[in-house]
Design a protein around this motif. Structure first.
Motif, mmCIF file in Angstrom:
data_model
loop_
_atom_site.group_PDB
_atom_site.id
_atom_site.type_symbol
_atom_site.label_atom_id
_atom_site.label_comp_id
_atom_site.label_asym_id
_atom_site.label_seq_id
_atom_site.Cartn_x
_atom_site.Cartn_y
_atom_site.Cartn_z
ATOM 1 N N MET A 30 4.822 21.421 -22.926
ATOM 2 C CA MET A 30 5.030 20.748 -24.559
ATOM 3 C C MET A 30 3.370 20.802 -24.876
ATOM 4 S SD MET A 30 6.468 17.422 -25.931
ATOM 5 C CE MET A 30 8.042 17.819 -25.497
ATOM 6 N N THR A 31 3.292 21.281 -26.014
ATOM 7 C CA THR A 31 2.001 21.190 -26.545
ATOM 8 C C THR A 31 1.737 19.872 -27.273
ATOM 9 O OG1 THR A 31 2.555 21.467 -29.044
ATOM 10 C CG2 THR A 31 2.161 23.642 -27.482
ATOM 11 N N GLN A 32 0.323 19.522 -27.251
ATOM 12 C CA GLN A 32 -0.080 18.176 -27.599
ATOM 13 C C GLN A 32 0.352 17.965 -29.088
ATOM 14 O OE1 GLN A 32 -1.540 15.913 -25.870
ATOM 15 N NE2 GLN A 32 -1.798 14.351 -27.708
ATOM 16 N N GLN A 33 0.467 18.958 -30.035
ATOM 17 C CA GLN A 33 0.935 18.739 -31.243
ATOM 18 C C GLN A 33 2.599 18.357 -31.243
ATOM 19 O OE1 GLN A 33 0.442 22.116 -33.886
ATOM 20 N NE2 GLN A 33 1.539 21.038 -35.815
ATOM 21 N N ALA A 34 3.335 18.993 -30.476
ATOM 22 C CA ALA A 34 4.687 18.747 -30.290
ATOM 23 C C ALA A 34 4.976 17.395 -29.942
ATOM 24 C CB ALA A 34 5.543 19.899 -29.369
ATOM 25 N N ALA A 35 4.209 16.861 -28.647
ATOM 26 C CA ALA A 35 4.318 15.606 -28.333
ATOM 27 C C ALA A 35 3.871 14.368 -29.499
ATOM 28 C CB ALA A 35 3.407 15.316 -27.234
ATOM 29 N N GLU A 36 2.820 14.790 -30.325
ATOM 30 C CA GLU A 36 2.697 13.810 -31.305
ATOM 31 C C GLU A 36 3.789 13.793 -32.495
ATOM 32 O OE1 GLU A 36 -1.170 15.326 -32.547
ATOM 33 O OE2 GLU A 36 -2.089 14.748 -31.007
ATOM 34 N N GLU A 37 4.545 14.776 -32.675
ATOM 35 C CA GLU A 37 5.367 14.820 -33.574
ATOM 36 C C GLU A 37 6.699 14.087 -33.145
ATOM 37 O OE1 GLU A 37 6.128 18.769 -34.559
ATOM 38 O OE2 GLU A 37 4.056 19.203 -35.286
ATOM 39 N N LEU A 38 6.896 13.808 -31.911
ATOM 40 C CA LEU A 38 8.072 13.284 -31.304
ATOM 41 C C LEU A 38 7.682 11.584 -31.357
ATOM 42 C CD1 LEU A 38 8.614 15.466 -28.155
ATOM 43 C CD2 LEU A 38 10.146 15.146 -30.117
ATOM 44 N N PRO A 39 8.892 10.922 -31.629
ATOM 45 C CA PRO A 39 8.480 9.383 -31.430
ATOM 46 C C PRO A 39 8.122 8.741 -30.223
ATOM 47 C CG PRO A 39 10.884 9.850 -31.882
ATOM 48 C CD PRO A 39 10.329 11.116 -31.808
ATOM 49 N N GLY A 40 7.243 7.910 -30.323
ATOM 50 C CA GLY A 40 6.632 7.291 -29.043
ATOM 51 C C GLY A 40 7.812 6.648 -28.351
ATOM 52 N N ILE A 41 7.502 6.237 -26.972
ATOM 53 C CA ILE A 41 8.547 5.694 -26.015
ATOM 54 C C ILE A 41 8.100 4.176 -25.749
ATOM 55 C CG2 ILE A 41 10.140 5.602 -23.937
ATOM 56 C CD1 ILE A 41 10.822 7.873 -26.109
ATOM 57 N N ALA A 42 8.830 3.145 -26.081
ATOM 58 C CA ALA A 42 8.368 1.942 -25.276
ATOM 59 C C ALA A 42 8.939 1.712 -23.915
ATOM 60 C CB ALA A 42 8.871 0.666 -26.287
ATOM 61 N N ALA A 43 8.292 1.606 -22.938
ATOM 62 C CA ALA A 43 8.786 1.388 -21.569
ATOM 63 C C ALA A 43 8.837 -0.087 -21.163
ATOM 64 C CB ALA A 43 8.099 2.256 -20.494
ATOM 65 N N GLU A 44 9.833 -0.840 -20.872
ATOM 66 C CA GLU A 44 9.968 -2.283 -20.576
ATOM 67 C C GLU A 44 9.770 -2.607 -19.335
ATOM 68 O OE1 GLU A 44 11.422 -0.728 -24.108
ATOM 69 O OE2 GLU A 44 13.113 -1.042 -22.801
ATOM 70 N N ILE A 45 8.760 -3.455 -18.883
ATOM 71 C CA ILE A 45 8.741 -3.546 -17.500
ATOM 72 C C ILE A 45 9.314 -5.099 -17.365
ATOM 73 C CG2 ILE A 45 7.126 -3.799 -15.182
ATOM 74 C CD1 ILE A 45 7.371 -1.097 -17.011
ATOM 75 N N VAL A 46 10.685 -5.311 -17.135
ATOM 76 C CA VAL A 46 10.996 -6.628 -16.966
ATOM 77 C C VAL A 46 11.309 -6.931 -15.800
ATOM 78 C CG1 VAL A 46 13.264 -7.815 -17.864
ATOM 79 C CG2 VAL A 46 12.575 -5.897 -18.811
ATOM 80 N N VAL A 47 10.575 -8.242 -15.545
ATOM 81 C CA VAL A 47 10.297 -8.974 -14.232
ATOM 82 C C VAL A 47 11.284 -10.393 -14.272
ATOM 83 C CG1 VAL A 47 8.794 -10.101 -12.624
ATOM 84 C CG2 VAL A 47 8.203 -7.796 -13.609
ATOM 85 N N HIS A 48 11.791 -10.721 -13.222
ATOM 86 C CA HIS A 48 12.632 -11.760 -13.385
ATOM 87 C C HIS A 48 12.955 -12.129 -12.086
ATOM 88 C CE1 HIS A 48 15.309 -14.885 -15.021
ATOM 89 N NE2 HIS A 48 16.244 -14.161 -14.444
ATOM 90 N N GLU A 49 12.695 -13.375 -11.447
ATOM 91 C CA GLU A 49 13.180 -14.175 -10.295
ATOM 92 C C GLU A 49 12.564 -13.065 -9.263
ATOM 93 O OE1 GLU A 49 17.418 -14.911 -10.542
ATOM 94 O OE2 GLU A 49 17.016 -16.571 -11.733
ATOM 95 N N GLY A 50 11.396 -12.610 -9.282
ATOM 96 C CA GLY A 50 10.845 -11.763 -8.131
ATOM 97 C C GLY A 50 11.327 -10.286 -8.046
ATOM 98 N N ARG A 51 11.910 -9.817 -9.075
ATOM 99 C CA ARG A 51 12.217 -8.289 -8.940
ATOM 100 C C ARG A 51 12.024 -7.827 -10.328
ATOM 101 N NH1 ARG A 51 15.544 -6.866 -4.827
ATOM 102 N NH2 ARG A 51 16.084 -8.727 -3.336
ATOM 103 N N VAL A 52 12.111 -6.365 -10.454
ATOM 104 C CA VAL A 52 11.818 -5.589 -11.589
ATOM 105 C C VAL A 52 13.177 -4.954 -11.927
ATOM 106 C CG1 VAL A 52 10.823 -3.527 -10.501
ATOM 107 C CG2 VAL A 52 10.219 -4.007 -13.141
ATOM 108 N N LEU A 53 13.390 -4.866 -13.218
ATOM 109 C CA LEU A 53 14.710 -4.078 -13.766
ATOM 110 C C LEU A 53 14.508 -2.721 -13.887
ATOM 111 C CD1 LEU A 53 17.679 -4.344 -15.101
ATOM 112 C CD2 LEU A 53 16.479 -4.471 -17.342
ATOM 113 N N LEU A 54 15.358 -2.050 -13.059
ATOM 114 C CA LEU A 54 15.251 -0.249 -13.168
ATOM 115 C C LEU A 54 16.787 0.022 -13.693
ATOM 116 C CD1 LEU A 54 13.338 0.650 -9.999
ATOM 117 C CD2 LEU A 54 12.673 0.501 -12.278
ATOM 118 N N VAL A 55 17.021 0.994 -14.718
ATOM 119 C CA VAL A 55 18.197 1.452 -14.908
ATOM 120 C C VAL A 55 18.098 3.100 -14.482
ATOM 121 C CG1 VAL A 55 18.080 0.149 -16.868
ATOM 122 C CG2 VAL A 55 17.038 2.204 -17.235
#
Length: 137
Positions: free
Chosen positions: A1-26
């Motif tokens: 993927m070109t840099q220009q194509a990447a810039e045209e796509l919406p960004g992604i927010a990745a959530e690092i959800v930690v709770h009770e000593g563990r991290v959420l993975l989906v």
């Protein structure tokens, strides 16, 4: 993927959800390479901050109420070419479950030592450092 194509796509927010000593993975319904698990993540909508996207996406897909507590960094993902913003999040309400069955297949609360079973090629360094300091094994 070109840099220009990447810039045209919406960004992604990745959530690092930690709770009770563990991290959420989906696990997404659509396979993404070697991954059997990944951090909860979703598209940042026009005019939306990564923090707001993290809170919204986590609620929509897992039913958890979270607050974004720390911006961990961003990068262009080496496989997808998408701009990724990584947000550490804290659970404030709810119980994690698959709410968006079109997107997600399963979820799990994972201990630090178990992460390589789900993400075999390692994590973005700032995320790994955050988890190392937050989820002492």
């Amino acid at each position: 993927m070109t840099q220009q194509a990447a810039e045209e796509l919406p960004g992604i927010a990745a959530e690092i959800v930690v709770h009770e000593g563990r991290v959420l993975l989906v696990r997404r319904r659509a396979s993404e390479g070697q991954l059997s698990g990944q951090f909860q993540a979703g598209k940042i909508e026009p005019g939306e901050s990564p923090e707001a996207a993290a809170v919204r996406e986590t609620a929509e897909e897992t039913g958890l109420g979270v607050v974004a507590v720390e911006f961990l960094g961003e990068r262009v993902h080496p496989t997808t070419g998408r701009l990724m913003s990584y947000m550490a999040c804290k659970v404030v309400s709810g119980t994690a479950e698959v709410m968006d069955t079109d997107e997600l297949d399963a979820l799990a609360w994972v201990a630090l030592a178990e992460i390589p079973e789900y993400v075999p090629y390692g994590l973005f360094e700032p995320v790994q450092e955050y988890l190392d300091s937050t989820l002492k094994s």
